[in-house]
Design a protein around this motif. Structure first.
Motif, PDB file in Angstrom:
ATOM      1  N   TYR A  47       6.280 -13.485  24.822  1.00 22.81           N
ATOM      2  CA  TYR A  47       6.605 -13.951  23.474  1.00 22.81           C
ATOM      3  C   TYR A  47       7.698 -14.996  23.570  1.00 22.81           C
ATOM      4  CZ  TYR A  47       8.318 -14.116  18.692  1.00 22.81           C
ATOM      5  OH  TYR A  47       8.714 -14.553  17.446  1.00 22.81           O
ATOM      6  N   ALA A  48       7.497 -16.113  22.889  1.00 24.59           N
ATOM      7  CA  ALA A  48       8.480 -17.187  22.902  1.00 24.59           C
ATOM      8  C   ALA A  48       8.590 -17.775  21.504  1.00 24.59           C
ATOM      9  CB  ALA A  48       8.085 -18.272  23.902  1.00 24.59           C
ATOM     10  N   GLU A  49       9.766 -18.252  21.180  1.00 20.80           N
ATOM     11  CA  GLU A  49       9.990 -18.861  19.875  1.00 20.80           C
ATOM     12  C   GLU A  49      10.770 -20.151  20.053  1.00 20.80           C
ATOM     13  OE1 GLU A  49      12.074 -17.815  15.541  1.00 20.80           O
ATOM     14  OE2 GLU A  49      11.559 -16.214  16.976  1.00 20.80           O
ATOM     15  N   GLY A  50      10.280 -21.219  19.429  1.00 22.76           N
ATOM     16  CA  GLY A  50      10.959 -22.496  19.554  1.00 22.76           C
ATOM     17  C   GLY A  50      10.488 -23.476  18.510  1.00 22.76           C
ATOM     18  N   ALA A  51      11.372 -24.378  18.138  1.00 26.73           N
ATOM     19  CA  ALA A  51      11.059 -25.394  17.141  1.00 26.73           C
ATOM     20  C   ALA A  51      10.176 -26.479  17.757  1.00 26.73           C
ATOM     21  CB  ALA A  51      12.358 -26.003  16.601  1.00 26.73           C
ATOM     22  N   PRO A  52       9.493 -27.253  16.930  1.00 26.79           N
ATOM     23  CA  PRO A  52       8.690 -28.368  17.449  1.00 26.79           C
ATOM     24  C   PRO A  52       9.532 -29.315  18.304  1.00 26.79           C
ATOM     25  CG  PRO A  52       8.184 -27.985  15.139  1.00 26.79           C
ATOM     26  CD  PRO A  52       9.363 -27.114  15.467  1.00 26.79           C
ATOM     27  N   GLY A  53       8.962 -29.737  19.442  1.00 20.49           N
ATOM     28  CA  GLY A  53       9.651 -30.639  20.348  1.00 20.49           C
ATOM     29  C   GLY A  53      10.420 -29.962  21.457  1.00 20.49           C
TER      30      GLY A  53
END
Length: 329
Positions: A47-53
């Motif tokens: 599971y990973a979470e990150g904003a665009p870019g």
């Protein structure tokens, strides 16, 4: 947040003796799992979470408990929809963009570069930790983006689920489209038009001229539809009516109050019987004309015979022979 990795592990493979790796017996064969370490031990998926870019980092572990070296090929792919971890079909893959965001550290022309597929040789009784990156595109939509890392080797395939969360408002929306009836089945297409992963449920109802023909209550479909994903599915109908006019209604629901309905009309006609009836209708006028022609030919027959006798005889008029015969008797 993604699993934290030291910089050295991101740049290449880390080989560890199997004694220090998660337990696995030789009878179980090789396996692949999210890399273990710290509080993340025993993770069932990545599971990973990150904003665009942004670029996220994690790793998977390939365990070889056998007595011989093993070569395994890794690749990122669409979210697996099967319970056994098999990868999704091309139809199910549409819209599952997280699979395309996964890259491994490889070599091309003597330089280290990101590659979509990577072959890993794992010595006997050894675990290989394989780092990978998830590059979230600048235009990635908010919501859940599922994917998977598929490992193939030794005559079998296994997979690790990957789920990427892009921050933003959550919207659940689903439509059922392109419904068709024929060939012993009902075909339709589901499209996820929201920003969340959906597990759709389907109900089927069909009414004919004389009443209800199908009434199947809601059941969960064997698919997990990512945002923007679409899939073509088929509902079996092995005993449709022979002769009827039918209205078929499909109702699809999902979490978050999602509901979509589509209706299609179908006509069932026994074309073999219809072709036979058409042949009879064509044959009756034909027979009538044939009888009529024979009757006309029968009425003209004596006149034609008399004319031939007149033209080819001694010049006597038709009917003269009758008179002569009467005189002799």
């Amino acid at each position: 947040m993604p699993y934290a990795l030291p910089a050295a592990r991101v740049l290449g493979l880390t080989l560890v003796l199997l004694g220090a790796a998660p337990t696995a017996s030789a009878a179980e064969g090789w396996s692949v799992a999210p890399a273990a370490g710290g509080a993340a031990d025993g993770r069932p998926s990545v599971y990973a979470e990150g904003a665009p870019g942004t670029v996220l980092q994690d790793a998977v572990s390939v365990l070889n408990p056998g007595a011989r070296p093993l070569t395994v090929r890794l690749r990122g792919t669409a979210a697996d929809n099967a319970a056994d971890g098999a990868s999704a079909t091309d139809e199910q893959a549409a819209g599952a963009d997280a699979g395309a965001w996964i890259a491994f550290a490889g070599h091309a022309r003597g330089r280290r570069t990101a590659v979509r597929e990577l072959s890993v040789r794992v010595p006997a009784h050894t675990r290989a930790d394989v780092p990978f990156t998830i590059g979230v595109p600048a235009g990635a939509a908010p919501g859940d983006h599922p994917g998977a890392i598929v490992a193939s080797g030794g005559g079998r395939t296994s997979a690790v689920r990957v789920r990427v969360r892009v921050p933003g408002p959550a919207l659940s929306a689903l439509t059922v489209e392109h419904v068709g009836v024929g060939g012993g089945r009902i075909s339709y297409e589901l499209v996820n038009r929201g920003t969340t992963v959906l597990a759709p449920r389907l109900a089927v109802h069909a009414d004919g001229v004389l009443g209800t023909l199908l009434d199947r209550g809601p059941r969960t479909l064997p698919v997990e539809l990512p945002p923007g994903g679409r899939v073509v599915l088929h509902e079996p109908w092995t005993d449709p009516p022979v002769l009827d006019a039918v209205d078929v209604r499909l109702t699809v629901t999902a979490a978050g109050g999602v509901r979509s309905t589509a209706t299609v009309s179908a006509r069932f006609v026994p074309w073999g019987a219809a072709a036979g009836a058409g042949g009879v209708l064509v044959a009756v006028p034909g027979a009538w004309f044939a009888v009529r022609r024979r009757r006309r030919a029968g009425t003209r027959g004596p006149w034609r015979r008399g004319r031939r006798e007149r033209d080819g005889g001694a010049g006597e008029r038709p009917g003269t022979e009758v008179e002569l015969t009467g005189a002799v008797s």
